[in-house]
Every structure is written in C-alpha cells, then in structure tokens.
Enzyme design. Sequence first.
Site, short mmCIF file in Angstrom:
data_model
loop_
_atom_site.label_atom_id
_atom_site.label_comp_id
_atom_site.label_asym_id
_atom_site.label_seq_id
_atom_site.Cartn_x
_atom_site.Cartn_y
_atom_site.Cartn_z
CG ASP A 1 -1.98 1.01 1.20
OD1 ASP A 1 -2.37 1.41 0.09
OD2 ASP A 1 -2.44 1.44 2.28
CG ASP B 1 -1.48 0.55 7.40
OD1 ASP B 1 -2.15 0.65 6.36
OD2 ASP B 1 -0.82 1.50 7.87
#
Length: 876
Positions: free
Chosen positions: A352, A622
């Site tokens: 990400d 996350d």
Amino acid sequence: MMEISKKTPAIASVPVPGGKGTQYSVELLEKARADTDTVLKELGSQLGGLSEAEADSRLKQVGTNEIAREKRQSALMRLLVNIKNPLVLLLVALGVLSFLTGDLKAMMVIFVMVVLSVVLRFFQEMRADNAAAKLQAMVSNTATLVRDGKEEEVSLKMLVPGDIIRLAAGDMVPADVRVLSAKDLFLNQAALTGEALPVEKKAAPAPADVQNPLELPNLCFLGSNVESGSATAVVIHTGNRTYFGSLAASIVGQRQLTSFDLGVNKFTWLMIRFIAVMVPLVFLINGLSKHNWLEAFLFAMAVAVGLTPEMLPMIVTVNLSKGALAMARKKVIVKRLNAIQNFGAMDVLCTDKTGTLTQGKIVLEKHLDANGDPSEKVLQFGYLNSYYHTGLKNLLDEAILDHQEMEERLKAKEKYRKIDEIPFDFVRRRMSVVVEDETGLNTLICKGAVEEVLSLCTRVEVKGEVIEVLPEHDAKRRQLADDLNGQGFRVIALAYKQMPGGSDEPVYSVKDESDLILLGFLAFLDPPKDTATEALKRLHSLSVDVKVLTGDNEIITAYICKEVGIPVEHLLLGSQIETMSETELAEAASTTSVFARLVPAHKERIIHALQSKGHVLGFMGDGINDAPALKAADVGISVDSAVDIAKESSDIILLENSLLVLEQGVLEGRRVFGNIIKYIKMAASSNFGNMFSVVGASAFLPFLPMLPIQVLTNNLLYDFSQTTIPTDGVDADWLIKPRKWGIGNILRFILFIGPISSIFDYLTFFMMLYVFNCWHNPVLFQTGWFVESLFTQTLIIHVIRTNKIPFIQSWASWPLILTSVIIVAAGAWLTVSPLANTLGFVPLPPLYWLFLAIMLLGYAILTQVVKTWFIHRFGD
C-alpha cells in the site's frame, strides 16, 4: 491474540457440533428473536455496562475470551509431533529391529541419533515459541467497551458475556454479540461464510423463519470485521463458547502447505524411496554372496540408517527458529515460522502507499475555496465534520483535528450539537455529519473523494455567494484538484447543505447527500519516508520488484512513486481491471508497477494474477481494505498500528513500519533457505554416492565392507558435524536473488555430485585390497573405509556450502569448522582408542594416512571442478 486461519471453511455449510454446540445455537436464536431489553435482562446487563467487580466475577466463571486452538502446544504434544516425523519413525523402527535381533550396540547408536534429532529440534522450537510469545505480548488487540458507565479500551481476552461494546469501521468483532443499536453497520463475514460481499446488521429482532445463526441480521460473530458504520452491542458468548470457538476443532490444521513445506516433504520421500530400493538390494546381495542372512540383515539395517537424513527436521527447525529470533531482535514478530523462508523466496513485494512509502503523517497544508483561494470557512466546516464523526478516524481527520485552535474559535461543543452521521464506506468514498447550530439550523457537511463529492453538487459557494454550477467552471475546479494532486497533495472536497431543524429528531441517510453546495477543498501532504528511496534501491538490488497497490488516485500515486524512484511507465486503474479476464490481468500485472483507484477485491485479484505467473508475493498493508490481499499473499505483512483485521490476516507483524526492516527480512529468509539447502545437498549427494559404493562393495567382497556398528558410528559422528550448519554464513552473492524450492535442481545436483564420492570410495577399496593386502584382513579394510568415508563426508560440507573456492574465497563459520575438526579427530582416535576392539577397528599403517591426504585433496579438487561446471551449466 486470536488468530483467524487463512484457510477457513465456510461455516454456514458446516453443521454446528452436537451437544453444547447445538445448545449454543439455540441460545443465539433466542437472543436474536428477543427485543433488546429482554436480551439485556437475560444477560444481567444494562446499557451503562457491567461494573468492574461483576466483570471480574464473570471472568473467573467463564474464563478468558480465547479460543482453544490458540493455546500454546504443551511440551509433551510438541515432543510427540517431532517424533511423528517419517524419518524419525523409520529410525525408531530400525532401532526396535536391532533390539529384536540382539544387536544392542546398533540399537543404542540408533536411539542416540533419534534423541539427537528430536531433542535438538524440540528445544529449538520451544526457544522460538517462547521468544514469539514474549514479542506477541507487545502486540495488543483491544475492544472498546462500556463499564461503570464509562468507555474504555480493554484487551480482547478480558471480555465477558454481558459486556457492552462499541463497534466502528476497522474493528474485528471480538466475540459473539447481539446488536443493540446500529448506524449503517456492514460486516465482512468472509472468514466465516466465504461470502465476499459485506452484510448489513441491524438492531431489530430477527424473524422466526431464519434458522442459520450466521444469517441472523442482528448477530455479529467472532471472526468477522466491520467494513463500515458503527454499533453498540452486548456480548453473548466469549472464547470457546462462541460460534467460531465451537467449530475450532474442524478449523485447526486447514492451512494449505506452502511451497517450502511441499519441498521438504518431497525431499523426505525421495530419500525414503532411495532407502526402499537400496536396502533390499544390499540385503539380497550380501545374503546370496556370503550366505549369512542375519549378518546381511543387520548390515542392510545399518545402511538404511546411514541413508536416512534424520537431521533434516532438526536442521530445518533450527534454521527457521534462528531466523525468527534474528527478526525478533529487529522488532519483527514472525507468527508462522515458514513465512521466513517465503520472505527469502519473495520476488515481488506489493505494498500500500500510505504509511509504507510515505510517512503516514498527514499535514493539512491548504484549505481553499472553489476558486483556489485560502478560506477560513472551509477549515471550520472541515473541523466540524471530523470533530463530530464517530467512525474510524483516519489520518486526514487527525490532520484536521490537529488544528486544535478551531475548537475554541468555533466553540464546537457549546454552539453545535450533532444530529446524525452517515458513515464512510469504500463504495461511496465519502462521509457526512449533520450538526445543529444555536438557531436550530441543521447543516449536513460532506467530505470525501473529489469526483464523488463534485458529482453531488448542484451549486457552489464563492466568496460568500452561492451560485449554480456551470460546466466550464466545474472543469476548472477539477483541474485545480488535479494540479494539487500533481504537486503531491492529497485533496478532498467539502460540500454542505442546510435544512431547517424540527421538533422531532430527524434521521438522515445516503439519499440526503444530494443537491449539495460545494464549499472548497482540503489539501494534505503525506511526504515520502526518508528511508523509502534507499530501501527500495536495496530491495531492487536483491531482485525484489516493488509494486504499489493503492485506492488513491493515479496522479498523486504517480507523484509519490516518482519521488521514491518507482518507475510509472505503466499504470493500471481499478476501472480497467474490472474489464479484464484473469489471463489478461496476469499479463498486465507482470509489466505494471503502479495500480491506483483499487477496491479490496482488485488488490486480491492482482495478487492471485501475479502468483499464477510463478511469482512469490509479499503484501504489506495496514488498512481494512488490505485484509483480502494480506490473506492471499504468500507473505502477509502488517504493522502493530494496523487495524485488528489486518494484523489477524498477516503472517508477519512489524513493530516498526519501515521498508528497511523488510530488506533485512528478505536477507534472513535467504540465509535460512541457503543453510537448509546446504544440508539437503550434502545429505542427498553423499547418500546417493554411498548407494553405489555399498552395492558394488557388497557384490565383489568376500566380507562386509563395513560392520553394522561401524556404519552407525560413522553416521552418528557425521550427524554431529552437521548440527552447526545453522551457524554458517551464506555468501553475499547467493543472497542477491530470490531462492525457491526446486526438487529438479536437487536431483540434478545428486546425479552429478553424488557419484564423485563413489570414485574415491572405490580408490580406497583398491588401496586397501592391493596396497595393504586386505583380501584376508577384513578388519583393516573396514577400518580404512570407515576413516576415508568419515573424512570425505565431513570435508565435502566445506566444498558444497559455497559456490566459491572453499578455504580460499569462502570460509565456514567457526562452529562448523570446529565441529568438523573434532569429528574427524574423533574418527581417527577411535581406531586406536579403548573402544577400537568393541567397534571392530585396528590401527592403520602410516602410509595409509599419506594416501588418505592425497585422496582428500583430489576429492576436494574434483568436486570443486564439477561444482563449478554445474553452476555454469545449470545455475545454482
């Protein structure tokens, strides 16, 4: 911390276990069909929550909120699991046969090998387990609950039936709960049912015709996670009494074997097949040629022991444990030991963007009106929106709320009152709050992705004047947002709508987000991490490609990627992925390094597409929307600050969110794999060579080439020499590219390197028979071959352990060198020791040692030459 298995069967299709399980199911149905007051009364609870005293009392009665499969394996069970290894069982069987045939010496040596393999592995696993347990105590999963009328964060394991909990986007449901009130609550129950689409949960009593507990609209279960919305719920069951806990027995062990597990298993059975062919052949040849079938049987059993790579389980475990402990020192929790090897095999890291490439620290740099001029009103409305929304506060909200002076300036608590909220979800990509001012006017304030918010605006406020949206002006505003994005800013739009308040408390929904007035833009900056560029260079030097998978827009994504050195020649959008087949996506993903505007399902598809091309994938994330990709990846990596579901989906947790730590993980994984492969190459090639030597010697010698006790002693000493392999280093140039299992490469190595030892075995036979006239002196022959076999096997460790020239370009670790010297010295000493007569040894003539030195030198040179040719011909 409770771990939700990556490979969980669809529970909806699995019947609830009988007995207690059926009773629990009935209880759930009763709670679901009752109204909230009745449920609270039955559970002895209230909206203000339990008292601390009552919660402590219930905790003692029902136990902690942990499912049985999370309990650490007892020492006895761990020992039994180690003994169940097929190689260990084979040795035990051979030991028992030795006892039954009266060969007590052989039995003792065999069981020493068993103890050496099992006990070393046992203590290494316990050591790694204890270290992991200490580190996992640093990772905290908590739940927000109400006790004594106050909200507090409590560890999941401390929840008890009757606790009142709050749920918000990103939370993992911590137990089986009954919803008391909910606002746009959507859950992902994929871990339980396999259904990918979120399901809505409401507080109303369930209809009587629904029998499957998982389909009840007001129950939420342990193992599911909140996609969007918020809720208040009461805990019904915890720990083993949950629906998930009652099915734990059917879930345990469902994780699929990794390529590492499959590789070890293939090698184990390859060696067992060698033994199955070799041992009967040796038995028959010796029995038919020497007519002593008991002696032939004992010798065949000793050969079986010699061919068994009994140290493999220990070598694998010690290496993996050593890797886990090394990572632990770098504040990395390895939840699954085999993930370390997958780290080393990883050739693509998907990550990400926010919080990994960037600092994850967003700063609100600009608050602009629709014309791009600074605007105080935009900051005020943005602050009110973030101040009053109760969902998962992201980094943008925190950046807005960092302007703490606005609370006093606006007098947010005194002059405004929250009326309602329309939570964020990943489909709408926006959220709204409705506040009421002192005059009773209701203002809906909406903030979110620029495209989504602009599409809802029919008017725009410019310098205090509200006017209709004109296409040409709308294009300029979109260009303003694009320009800010192009400079590296994260831009969201802000709009509002005012409505008169009423005497009744109004309820707002998504349909009220229409006919809005565009107020302006909030521009945030999330700068790249200082270490990002350097870390990516290091990963590239290790042949790990980094691909960015983000839900963010392509402009800001491209800007950040260029800043950190990721090429953006090919950029793929979620909308393009929607139209692609799996084959097309696999081709496109291979040549694309940046993916933008993705939803969670896109990330998962990209992972699977790259895996179909033979890549080993790591994924680091996350957020809530990273959970599917974390589960799909070969190595799922999250951080301690990640949302609960991300941590539960991962294999590895970083306590420090840094790409430099990932580089260390890759290197450690390759070191681990390198040392395991060393043992496998040595054991396999040595055993293969011994197969030719033993069969040939058995065919033409009038006596056994080596006594059974000598074969076993030789093997025992050799095993000791290999126990220090995990301490050895790995050549730096071996670490620069990913390493994967390839049983075909190992077979090739066996076929080319193995027979070299046979050449020198036969030279030894010739020397003993014709130089030292051993045709009628079997004891001297057997002593000579014992020493030569032990010396050459120990020497070959140092040749095969490196692709370089041993002792010149590459040295083994001092523990490995020391054990090698000790073992060959012990072997030589045994021939003149007080044990010599017991083991069937006699002193060797001085000339033998000269010939042995020449043969060892020739063996090392020939093996090095063939090894170098092999590397050039086939690669390593």
